[in-house]
Write a protein that holds these residues in place. Structure first.
Motif, PDB file in Angstrom:
ATOM      1  N   THR A 158     -14.557  55.787  36.098  1.00  0.00           N
ATOM      2  CA  THR A 158     -13.866  54.840  35.392  1.00  0.00           C
ATOM      3  C   THR A 158     -14.885  53.798  34.809  1.00  0.00           C
ATOM      4  OG1 THR A 158     -13.586  53.486  37.322  1.00  0.00           O
ATOM      5  CG2 THR A 158     -11.721  55.003  36.822  1.00  0.00           C
ATOM      6  N   ILE A 159     -16.067  53.749  35.175  1.00  0.00           N
ATOM      7  CA  ILE A 159     -16.937  52.907  34.445  1.00  0.00           C
ATOM      8  C   ILE A 159     -17.188  52.944  33.305  1.00  0.00           C
ATOM      9  CG2 ILE A 159     -19.408  52.267  34.487  1.00  0.00           C
ATOM     10  CD1 ILE A 159     -19.638  52.676  37.511  1.00  0.00           C
ATOM     11  N   LEU A 160     -17.145  54.161  32.627  1.00  0.00           N
ATOM     12  CA  LEU A 160     -17.309  54.401  31.183  1.00  0.00           C
ATOM     13  C   LEU A 160     -15.993  54.114  30.593  1.00  0.00           C
ATOM     14  CD1 LEU A 160     -18.463  55.937  28.616  1.00  0.00           C
ATOM     15  CD2 LEU A 160     -17.466  57.971  29.378  1.00  0.00           C
ATOM     16  N   ALA A 161     -14.795  54.480  31.048  1.00  0.00           N
ATOM     17  CA  ALA A 161     -13.361  53.900  30.496  1.00  0.00           C
ATOM     18  C   ALA A 161     -13.340  52.310  30.407  1.00  0.00           C
ATOM     19  CB  ALA A 161     -12.402  54.601  31.082  1.00  0.00           C
ATOM     20  N   VAL A 210      -5.813  51.006  34.134  1.00  0.00           N
ATOM     21  CA  VAL A 210      -6.741  51.827  34.847  1.00  0.00           C
ATOM     22  C   VAL A 210      -6.674  51.234  36.150  1.00  0.00           C
ATOM     23  CG1 VAL A 210      -9.180  52.374  34.964  1.00  0.00           C
ATOM     24  CG2 VAL A 210      -7.816  52.424  33.089  1.00  0.00           C
ATOM     25  N   GLY A 211      -6.671  49.795  36.465  1.00  0.00           N
ATOM     26  CA  GLY A 211      -6.798  49.047  37.602  1.00  0.00           C
ATOM     27  C   GLY A 211      -5.596  49.459  38.834  1.00  0.00           C
ATOM     28  N   LEU A 212      -4.368  49.348  37.733  1.00  0.00           N
ATOM     29  CA  LEU A 212      -3.233  49.877  38.557  1.00  0.00           C
ATOM     30  C   LEU A 212      -3.229  51.588  39.059  1.00  0.00           C
ATOM     31  CD1 LEU A 212      -0.484  48.073  36.546  1.00  0.00           C
ATOM     32  CD2 LEU A 212      -1.400  47.425  38.931  1.00  0.00           C
ATOM     33  N   ALA A 213      -3.752  52.423  38.291  1.00  0.00           N
ATOM     34  CA  ALA A 213      -4.101  53.683  38.516  1.00  0.00           C
ATOM     35  C   ALA A 213      -4.744  54.020  39.965  1.00  0.00           C
ATOM     36  CB  ALA A 213      -4.469  54.450  37.504  1.00  0.00           C
ATOM     37  N   GLY A 214      -5.756  53.185  39.779  1.00  0.00           N
ATOM     38  CA  GLY A 214      -6.476  53.427  41.257  1.00  0.00           C
ATOM     39  C   GLY A 214      -5.762  52.780  42.335  1.00  0.00           C
ATOM     40  N   LEU A 215      -5.066  51.590  42.212  1.00  0.00           N
ATOM     41  CA  LEU A 215      -4.168  51.230  43.284  1.00  0.00           C
ATOM     42  C   LEU A 215      -3.230  52.138  43.661  1.00  0.00           C
ATOM     43  CD1 LEU A 215      -3.392  48.621  44.931  1.00  0.00           C
ATOM     44  CD2 LEU A 215      -1.691  48.090  43.329  1.00  0.00           C
ATOM     45  N   ASN A 235     -11.810  54.236  41.707  1.00  0.00           N
ATOM     46  CA  ASN A 235     -12.105  55.358  40.543  1.00  0.00           C
ATOM     47  C   ASN A 235     -11.151  56.180  40.896  1.00  0.00           C
ATOM     48  OD1 ASN A 235     -13.792  56.660  38.695  1.00  0.00           O
ATOM     49  ND2 ASN A 235     -13.916  58.375  40.441  1.00  0.00           N
ATOM     50  N   VAL A 236     -10.559  56.696  39.740  1.00  0.00           N
ATOM     51  CA  VAL A 236      -9.521  57.815  39.455  1.00  0.00           C
ATOM     52  C   VAL A 236      -9.908  59.035  38.601  1.00  0.00           C
ATOM     53  CG1 VAL A 236      -7.787  56.316  40.465  1.00  0.00           C
ATOM     54  CG2 VAL A 236      -8.138  56.685  37.878  1.00  0.00           C
ATOM     55  N   ALA A 244     -15.417  44.793  39.396  1.00  0.00           N
ATOM     56  CA  ALA A 244     -14.799  45.029  38.182  1.00  0.00           C
ATOM     57  C   ALA A 244     -13.569  43.966  37.928  1.00  0.00           C
ATOM     58  CB  ALA A 244     -14.105  46.329  38.123  1.00  0.00           C
ATOM     59  N   THR A 245     -12.878  43.503  39.131  1.00  0.00           N
ATOM     60  CA  THR A 245     -11.883  42.693  38.896  1.00  0.00           C
ATOM     61  C   THR A 245     -12.386  41.299  37.973  1.00  0.00           C
ATOM     62  OG1 THR A 245     -11.116  43.291  41.094  1.00  0.00           O
ATOM     63  CG2 THR A 245     -10.133  41.174  40.092  1.00  0.00           C
TER      64      THR A 245
END
Length: 236
Positions: free
Chosen positions: A202-205, A173-178, A187-188, A49-50
């Protein structure tokens, strides 16, 4: 240094035909086990995803760069006709065949774009493909000789906002996972039931955010290219 690291990495890779290399099989298995029956979306928006964020940033940079280069400067005004047009020469009208075919394909293309957008995590499609389809639907409007209608449905200012917000949403979304899971883009969100429309976490988002970002970026690029024949000149 980057080139050297790249060469070293290539040397260490196992041959694609080697029986010892089961990387592809492992990726497919992981993609399905970790939330998505579409292995392509599982890889793009989960395992790498990155990298997908980097692709979205490249589109954003291309769109911003083109707008910067072709921006209207102070004191300029539009020509009444393109520089390449001979005096008194008018552009030929759109043929009836092209107009009819383009208008007939607008709605099916737009509907298919929506379908691919919301089902990219389950089957054929995904964010980048959905964005391309949305651009195609508006390009068909332009081919049908409806330039004003196309610009009405895709104004530059709103597209700029959509592009920035969707790309920023991907980062959020990435920072939320972090913060929550300890890893960027982890994924969160609830995974749901595998195969259902609202599933895959998070794949859908991320797929939806990329669809908006890619569509807005390419539309801005197309709009700038369409505007370019109407070259500008300084007064006098």
């Amino acid at each position: 240094m980057l080139a050297l690291a790249f060469v070293v990495g290539l040397v260490d890779l196992a041959p694609a035909t080697s029986a010892d290399s089961d990387l592809a099989a492992a990726l497919v298995e992981l993609a399905v086990e970790q939330r998505s029956p579409n292995t392509v979306s599982g890889v793009l928006f989960d395992l790498r995803a990155t990298d997908t964020l980097g692709e979205a940033l490249a589109l954003f940079a291309a769109s911003a760069g083109l707008q910067l280069v072709l921006r209207e400067l102070p004191g300029e005004q539009r020509r009444s006709e393109p520089r390449s047009g001979a005096p008194g020469r008018e552009a030929p009208p759109t043929s009836d065949a092209v107009r009819a075919a383009a208008l007939a394909l607008v709605v099916p293309t737009a509907v298919f774009a929506v379908y691919v957008t919301f089902r990219g995590h389950l089957g054929l499609g995904g964010g980048l493909q959905a964005g391309a389809l949305a651009v195609t639907a508006l390009a068909l409007v332009f081919l049908a000789g409806r330039y004003r209608a196309q610009r009405h449905f895709a104004p530059d200012r709103q597209l700029d906002i959509l592009e920035a917000v969707s790309l920023g949403g991907y980062v959020v979304v990435g920072l939320a996972g972090l913060v929550v899971a300890g890893a960027f883009l982890a994924n969160v969100l609830p995974l749901g039931v595998l195969g259902e429309l609202v599933s895959s976490g998070t794949i859908l988002a991320l797929s939806l955010l990329v669809a908006i970002e890619a569509g807005a970026a390419v539309l801005l690029i197309v709009a700038e290219v369409q505007e370019e024949p109407l070259e500008r000149e300084e007064p006098g």
